[in-house]
Scaffold this active site. Structure first.
Site, mmCIF file in Angstrom:
data_model
loop_
_atom_site.group_PDB
_atom_site.id
_atom_site.type_symbol
_atom_site.label_atom_id
_atom_site.label_comp_id
_atom_site.label_asym_id
_atom_site.label_seq_id
_atom_site.Cartn_x
_atom_site.Cartn_y
_atom_site.Cartn_z
ATOM 1 N N GLU A 1 7.027 9.176 -7.303
ATOM 2 C CA GLU A 1 6.508 9.233 -8.669
ATOM 3 C C GLU A 1 7.099 10.426 -9.420
ATOM 4 O O GLU A 1 7.517 11.409 -8.814
ATOM 5 C CB GLU A 1 4.987 9.364 -8.656
ATOM 6 N N CYS B 1 -9.511 9.682 -8.186
ATOM 7 C CA CYS B 1 -9.365 10.461 -9.415
ATOM 8 C C CYS B 1 -9.916 9.669 -10.600
ATOM 9 O O CYS B 1 -9.692 8.462 -10.725
ATOM 10 C CB CYS B 1 -7.903 10.821 -9.640
ATOM 11 N N CYS C 1 -7.531 4.380 -2.728
ATOM 12 C CA CYS C 1 -6.523 5.086 -3.518
ATOM 13 C C CYS C 1 -5.162 4.384 -3.555
ATOM 14 O O CYS C 1 -4.992 3.291 -3.043
ATOM 15 C CB CYS C 1 -6.397 6.520 -3.023
ATOM 16 N N ASP C 2 -4.219 5.103 -4.124
ATOM 17 C CA ASP C 2 -2.948 4.564 -4.616
ATOM 18 C C ASP C 2 -2.199 3.657 -3.652
ATOM 19 O O ASP C 2 -1.772 2.564 -4.022
ATOM 20 C CB ASP C 2 -2.002 5.711 -4.989
ATOM 21 N N LYS C 3 -1.992 4.114 -2.418
ATOM 22 C CA LYS C 3 -1.209 3.328 -1.472
ATOM 23 C C LYS C 3 -2.070 2.697 -0.387
ATOM 24 O O LYS C 3 -1.642 1.744 0.259
ATOM 25 C CB LYS C 3 -0.127 4.202 -0.815
ATOM 26 N N ASP D 1 -0.899 11.734 -3.242
ATOM 27 C CA ASP D 1 0.226 11.883 -4.144
ATOM 28 C C ASP D 1 0.122 13.178 -4.949
ATOM 29 O O ASP D 1 1.138 13.795 -5.283
ATOM 30 C CB ASP D 1 0.304 10.697 -5.110
ATOM 31 N N SER E 1 3.670 7.923 -12.219
ATOM 32 C CA SER E 1 2.268 7.980 -11.830
ATOM 33 C C SER E 1 1.451 7.059 -12.724
ATOM 34 O O SER E 1 1.821 6.785 -13.876
ATOM 35 C CB SER E 1 1.761 9.420 -11.978
#
Length: 592
Positions: free
Chosen positions: A454, A190, A121-123, A80, A481
């Site tokens: 985002e 992150c 991570c995010d997805k 992202d 985000s």
């Protein structure tokens, strides 16, 4: 589980199966064992996935020692941060669907009996959650861990703010480059409480990951050891036939909401948890989200809303420390991948001294564990991180990360500045065209509009300007985000592209955002205050007069994902078209 009852063994009747598996490096004697899929998101896509090949290998070692035959499959995710602020960001939420489909395909086509999801991570983690629910076969999650902070205590969440300062001429290009290039100094997710760390915490809170495995710094020996134990744990789940539907119950979802509230987690979890619940046939309760966040204190002091970084969170005891601090709010009879209940896990962790194991490491940073995971009696806030809003502008609901909002902005009334897309809004902030007292209405950014990208740069630009952070707000049918802070309301449902009320808002309308009361309303328009049913009537009249929205014609993944996207309140997941709806329905974006 006996070999003659294993799905893998039943599917070995084809004469090609055994030689093809041996051709991948399996030993002949392994063919008779239970088959384990290790589904990894390793790749060069970003620091959160670059190291996961080694984690997959460690999982395979543990699985083989436990008597499983293991195969490694990969489908990496996108970053992202690399896509941020460009049209590529529309692929972010769609990538969750692709990763879920890939895991489903790999498991079904490979005739596996159980699996380990290796992602960080995010997805990628949410994708594996959806696949786990869809497959409903024994699975263990291995969260990929976190990176450390770069020189000058700069982590990736600070980069966008520094960029905004650079764009406004407040720092030089040389200073900007020097301070940002070291923000991601090693592998791992992150190092702040964004969506990646939120979802690592969530998998452990759901009982799908081994206790203490989430958010481990990738440089620690325990990271690889947890991967090996995850491979071995899959054998136990298979033996006992413990499946995601046994673990992810209403009690487990409640526990995830409790830990999300206590952590101050990303609003994106409120897309992924409803989507997971829908896959399992569980009704996701927004009233439960509101109730939990009104009862559970926010106690995890992590960036961006707090002070510290995610590696320090793990040294302070990680998710177990967070759970122990709010234990009275948890449903401790929930089953976990250890084969024991959540309460039994916590008892064992207390006996083993897990939460104090790295106290000396924290002291090197001048910290005590209680400064990172605060005691429930001394919270950052007496209420949880999330607010659920409803009103004439969000009849289907909206969410706000109230832990990132200044107290004076919890009730805000402002004039609407309407933007059909975030690019126009971002340009207005950068050029100084937004003033205190205004509400930025950013629409057509929902699941069916643009794919729900985002808006990190938009919110970071707002937060970096003290006057706007204290005197302006953003509301949108898009999403933010996990690094977002400031007065931002997202996931407004129904979205403008589906004829939602945001499509009726005009410049100069007055909007009330009341976070504590849970309201998002149009309160004045056309020079007069709207009383009673007047706002709803005006919104309806304007929507009738407004031409139907026509989105950009898309092909491929974005065309498919936006045509099939459900509402944000159900997780914005792709939902099958009704029977009898053919290619023409997909092309025009029709829904039954």
């Amino acid at each position: 589980m006996k070999a003659d009852k294993l799905h893998s063994q039943e599917m070995r009747w084809g004469p090609e199966v055994d030689p093809l598996r041996v051709g991948t490096g399996w030993l002949p004697e392994e063919l008779d064992r239970p088959w384990l899929l290790i589904e990894g998101s390793a790749g060069d896509s970003h620091p959160g996935s670059i190291h996961l090949g080694a984690a997959v290998d460690a999982v395979r070692e543990g699985a083989r020692e436990a008597g499983l035959a293991a195969a490694r499959y990969y489908c990496t995710d996108i970053c992202d941060g690399i896509a941020q602020g460009t049209a590529a960001m529309s692929y972010s939420l769609a990538s969750r669907e692709v990763r879920a489909l890939a895991a489903e395909m790999h498991f079904r086509a490979g005739h596996f009996d159980c699996w380990v999801a290796v992602s960080g991570c995010d997805k990628a983690i949410p994708a594996h959650l959806l696949a786990a629910a869809r497959l409903d076969r024994p699975v263990v999650f291995f969260p990929g861990g976190v990176m450390h902070t770069g020189p000058g205590d700069v982590s990736v969440d600070r980069v966008a703010e520094l960029y905004a300062l650079y764009r406004r001429g407040e720092i030089t290009r040389e200073d900007y480059r020097h301070r940002t290039l070291g923000a991601a100094p090693c592998a791992g997710a992150c190092n702040f409480l964004g969506t990646a760390v939120t979802m690592q915490i969530t998998t452990e809170a759901l009982g799908l990951a081994l206790p203490g495995s989430a958010c481990c710094p990738t440089t620690e020996p325990e990271h690889g050891e947890a991967a090996r134990r995850s491979g071995a744990a899959a054998a136990l789940l298979l033996e006992r036939d413990i499946r995601p539907s046994d673990i992810v119950t209403m009690d487990a979802l409640h526990n995830a909401l409790v830990i999300h509230a206590a952590a101050g987690g990303s609003t994106n979890a409120m897309l992924h948890l409803p989507a997971l619940a829908a896959e399992l046939g569980i009704a996701f309760s927004w009233s439960e989200v509101r109730r939990v966040n009104d009862e559970v204190p926010w106690i995890l002091d992590l960036r961006p809303s707090g002070t510290h970084t995610a590696d320090l969170f793990w040294y302070a005891g990680g998710v177990p420390a967070l759970m122990l601090a709010v234990r009275e709010h948890l449903r401790q009879e929930a089953l976990t991948v250890t084969g024991m209940t959540l309460g039994e896990n916590l008892d064992r962790l207390e006996r083993d001294g897990f939460t104090t194991r790295h106290a000396e490491r924290l002291r090197r940073d001048g910290l005590e564990a209680g400064e990172v995971v605060r005691p429930a009696g001394d919270p950052l806030s007496r209420v949880g991180s999330l607010a659920v809003l409803e009103g004439n502008l969000a009849p289907g609901g909206a969410v706000c990360k109230r832990s990132g909002v200044l107290p004076e902005m919890h009730r805000f009334r402002g004039r609407a500045r309407v933007f059909d897309g975030q690019e126009q809004a971002l340009a207005a902030i950068y050029s100084g065209g937004i003033s205190p007292g205004e509400v930025l209405v950013v629409r057509y950014e929902g699941p069916r509009g643009s794919g729900m990208p985002e808006m990190f740069y938009l919110t970071a630009a707002l937060a970096s300007d003290a006057a706007l952070n204290e005197g302006a707000a953003i509301i949108t049918d898009g999403r933010f985000s996990g690094a977002t802070r400031g007065p931002c309301v997202g996931h407004v449902t129904p979205e403008a592209a589906a004829g939602g009320p945001l499509a009726a808002v005009r410049d100069g309308d007055e909007i009330l955002v009341d976070i504590d009361a849970g309201r998002l309303d149009l309160v004045a328009a056309e020079g007069r205050r709207l009383e009673g049913e007047e706002a709803g009537q005006l919104i309806g009249k304007r929507l009738e007069e407004r031409p139907p929205w026509k989105g950009t014609h898309r092909r491929g993944l974005l065309g498919l994902s936006t045509a099939l996207a459900g509402p944000a309140s159900r997780g914005a997941a792709m939902e099958p078209l009704p029977p009898g709806t053919g290619r023409e329905g997909i092309k025009k974006g029709k829904r039954g």
